[in-house]
Design an enzyme around this catalytic site. Structure first.
Site, PDB file in Angstrom:
ATOM      1  N   ARG A   1       0.840  -1.209   0.000  1.00  0.00           N
ATOM      2  CA  ARG A   1       0.000   0.000   0.000  1.00  0.00           C
ATOM      3  C   ARG A   1       0.871   1.253   0.000  1.00  0.00           C
ATOM      4  NH1 ARG A   1      -1.309   2.224   4.394  1.00  0.00           N
ATOM      5  NH2 ARG A   1      -1.870   0.351   5.539  1.00  0.00           N
TER       6      ARG A   1
ATOM      7  N   TYR B   1     -12.831  16.783 -17.392  1.00  0.00           N
ATOM      8  CA  TYR B   1     -13.445  15.470 -17.189  1.00  0.00           C
ATOM      9  C   TYR B   1     -14.558  15.576 -16.118  1.00  0.00           C
ATOM     10  CZ  TYR B   1     -14.003  10.732 -15.503  1.00  0.00           C
ATOM     11  OH  TYR B   1     -14.546   9.542 -15.091  1.00  0.00           O
TER      12      TYR B   1
ATOM     13  N   ASP C   1      -4.373  18.571 -16.414  1.00  0.00           N
ATOM     14  CA  ASP C   1      -4.714  17.196 -16.794  1.00  0.00           C
ATOM     15  C   ASP C   1      -4.231  16.993 -18.232  1.00  0.00           C
ATOM     16  OD1 ASP C   1      -5.896  14.808 -17.613  1.00  0.00           O
ATOM     17  OD2 ASP C   1      -7.658  15.086 -16.359  1.00  0.00           O
TER      18      ASP C   1
ATOM     19  N   LYS D   1      -5.868   5.651 -19.861  1.00  0.00           N
ATOM     20  CA  LYS D   1      -6.171   6.041 -21.241  1.00  0.00           C
ATOM     21  C   LYS D   1      -4.963   5.743 -22.132  1.00  0.00           C
ATOM     22  CE  LYS D   1      -9.887   7.350 -19.261  1.00  0.00           C
ATOM     23  NZ  LYS D   1     -11.018   6.440 -19.226  1.00  0.00           N
TER      24      LYS D   1
HETATM   25  C1  LIG Z   1      -9.178  13.548 -19.059  1.00  0.00           C
HETATM   26  C2  LIG Z   1      -9.457  12.577 -17.951  1.00  0.00           C
HETATM   27  N1  LIG Z   1      -8.919  12.794 -16.739  1.00  0.00           N
HETATM   28  C3  LIG Z   1      -9.144  11.961 -15.726  1.00  0.00           C
HETATM   29  C4  LIG Z   1      -9.945  10.850 -15.855  1.00  0.00           C
HETATM   30  C5  LIG Z   1     -10.173   9.924 -14.692  1.00  0.00           C
HETATM   31  O1  LIG Z   1      -9.414   8.771 -14.883  1.00  0.00           O
HETATM   32  P1  LIG Z   1      -9.801   7.321 -14.355  1.00  0.00           P
HETATM   33  O2  LIG Z   1     -10.989   6.860 -15.131  1.00  0.00           O
HETATM   34  O3  LIG Z   1      -8.571   6.536 -14.588  1.00  0.00           O
HETATM   35  O4  LIG Z   1     -10.121   7.469 -12.901  1.00  0.00           O
HETATM   36  C6  LIG Z   1     -10.525  10.576 -17.098  1.00  0.00           C
HETATM   37  C7  LIG Z   1     -11.410   9.419 -17.273  1.00  0.00           C
HETATM   38  O5  LIG Z   1     -12.080   9.257 -18.278  1.00  0.00           O
HETATM   39  C8  LIG Z   1     -10.280  11.471 -18.177  1.00  0.00           C
HETATM   40  O6  LIG Z   1     -10.809  11.273 -19.391  1.00  0.00           O
END
Ligand SMILES: Cc1ncc(COP(=O)(O)O)c(C=O)c1O
Length: 427
Positions: A63, A116, A191, A216
């Site tokens: 962990r 997101y 992001d 992704k």
């Molecule tokens: C641009 C973006 N940031 C963050 C996330 C969150 O990621 P996760 O699904 O791995 O928690 C996503 C999920 O689709 C995303 O598209």
């Protein structure tokens, strides 16, 4: 390589290509004899021996840390000339740990209005309950960010290209505004999931933190979830790592191992997927039943200058969004009639994927915020994979033709009754 990595022997030099870093990790100082397996071992264990009470080795419990997670963290950091990253079980796990590390009750964050949906939910529904305030603005104009920053602002969080509108935000400009308007009190996090370090380097542009859903493009094969925080702010990374230990969000060793494996081909995949996306976007833009195509590589893209300046290698990523004539009902038919592209809540894999943001990724974003950001009910997100561009386009255009046939006669009939015979206008 098994066991732990001696981080002190790792030196990232700009002379090492991104592909070489993705494949071999960061360059090592001097001539270091390499031994052991070529591919990092999977250390699938929860815990590690202790030679004496109170004497742990580098790792004690998974962990807190694990060699397979370490390997991934070193490479993720090296891609941005940054310190080793902190890896999490999901992208949202990484974001949550970052927000808990940076924000306390009474603090405030400024966020992009088109980010997101899960990030929006985290602020609007969870962090708000803990006394953390947030303001959502259109970050494509840095002045909106300047105006939204207050003496309590500790974080500015942007996503560029925006999800799913593909609107861009000027990272360098936002970095300047964040520093000036907050007097150095706020951090800028970007992001960078959609472009990755291959096509955009937030830290080089002045951001403090790059945030990733490695689920992704980085893992790229839809086999494991993950997230990462990348930075050169060592104190911040220590706090994020500590937050991960407190809240238990570390990535599982097997998922880290799969992510490391996917990462080896990230540069190759994202370059090719971006080239295919360019062809598909240009094809969609010519289709008479497509009203809007959002893709930074298109000639008429409103922020073409920023795209050319901010994105690397003249490539603009693998995500397109578009809207067809006939709005939401036609869009639904396109989504349901595509046969090659898969209808899923996902982006950035080797398969081409279709998503309906309003009912999927952005369902928890308030309707007025969606409207302000341009996330219409008919907007379709298309994540380009590695099929041939012609067959992706043919699949989408076939689905568009089905939607057009089904919707347009009905719309003409409706307009005949309601408007006394006004003709349906195709564009
Ligand atoms: C641009 C973006 N940031 C963050 C996330 C969150 O990621 P996760 O699904 O791995 O928690 C996503 C999920 O689709 C995303 O598209």
């Amino acid at each position: 390589m098994s066991g732990s990595i001696d981080r002190s022997s790792l030196v990232s030099t700009p002379s090492s290509s991104l592909s070489a870093r993705a494949l071999h990790g960061p360059p090592r100082s001097g001539k270091v004899a390499r031994s052991g397996p070529l591919v990092g071992a999977l250390t699938q264990t929860t815990t590690f021996h202790q030679s004496h009470i109170g004497q742990t080795g580098v790792h004690s419990y998974s962990r807190v840390s694990n060699p397979s997670v370490d390997e991934l963290e070193v490479v993720l950091g090296a891609l941005e000339d940054a310190a080793p990253a902190v890896a999490f079980g999901t992208g949202l796990g990484a974001e949550a740990a970052l927000f808990f590390a940076l924000l306390r009750a009474g603090d405030h964050a400024v966020l992009g209005e088109a980010i997101y949906g899960g990030t929006t939910r985290l602020f609007r529904q969870l962090l708000s309950e803990l006394g953390i305030a947030s303001t959502f603005v259109d970050t494509s104009d840095p002045e909106n960010v300047r105006k939204a920053i207050t003496p309590r602002t500790k974080l500015v969080f942007i996503e560029t290209p925006a999800n799913p509108t593909l609107k861009l935000t000027d990272i360098a400009a936002i970095a300047r505004v964040t520093k000036e308007a907050s007097g150095g009190n706020a951090k800028l996090a970007v992001d960078n999931t959609f472009l990755t370090a291959v096509l955009q380097r937030p830290i080089e542009l002045g951001a403090d933190i790059s945030v990733y859903s490695t689920t992704k493009l980085i893992e790229g094969h839809s086999t494991s979830c993950g997230g990462a925080i990348v930075s050169n702010d060592l104190a911040l990374l220590d706090r994020v790592r500590w937050m991960r230990k407190c809240t238990g969000g570390i990535q599982a060793p097997f998922n880290a191992w799969l992510t490391s494996r996917g990462l080896k081909t990230l540069p190759l995949r994202i370059r090719e997927q971006s080239r295919i996306a360019q062809v598909v976007a240009e094809g969609l833009a010519k289709n008479p039943f497509v009203q809007v195509v959002n893709f930074p590589g298109l000639a008429g893209f409103p922020q073409a200058e920023l795209a050319a300046r901010q994105h690397l290698e003249g490539l603009h990523g693998s995500v397109i969004s578009f809207e067809v004539v006939g709005g939401a009902s036609a869009g639904k038919l396109v989504l349901e009639n595509a046969q090659l592209c898969a209808l899923v809540e996902h982006v950035g894999s080797v398969e081409s994927l279709l998503t309906h943001p309003v009912t999927m990724t952005h369902a928890d974003v308030p309707a007025e915020q969606r409207r302000a950001a341009g996330i219409t009910d008919g907007l379709i997100r298309l994540s380009i994979g590695l099929e041939e561009p012609e067959e992706i386009l043919a699949d989408i255009e076939h689905a568009i033709a089905i939607a057009h046939e089904a919707i347009v006669p009905a719309a003409v009939a409706a307009s005949t009754t309601i408007n006394g015979g006004a003709a349906w206008v195709a564009r």
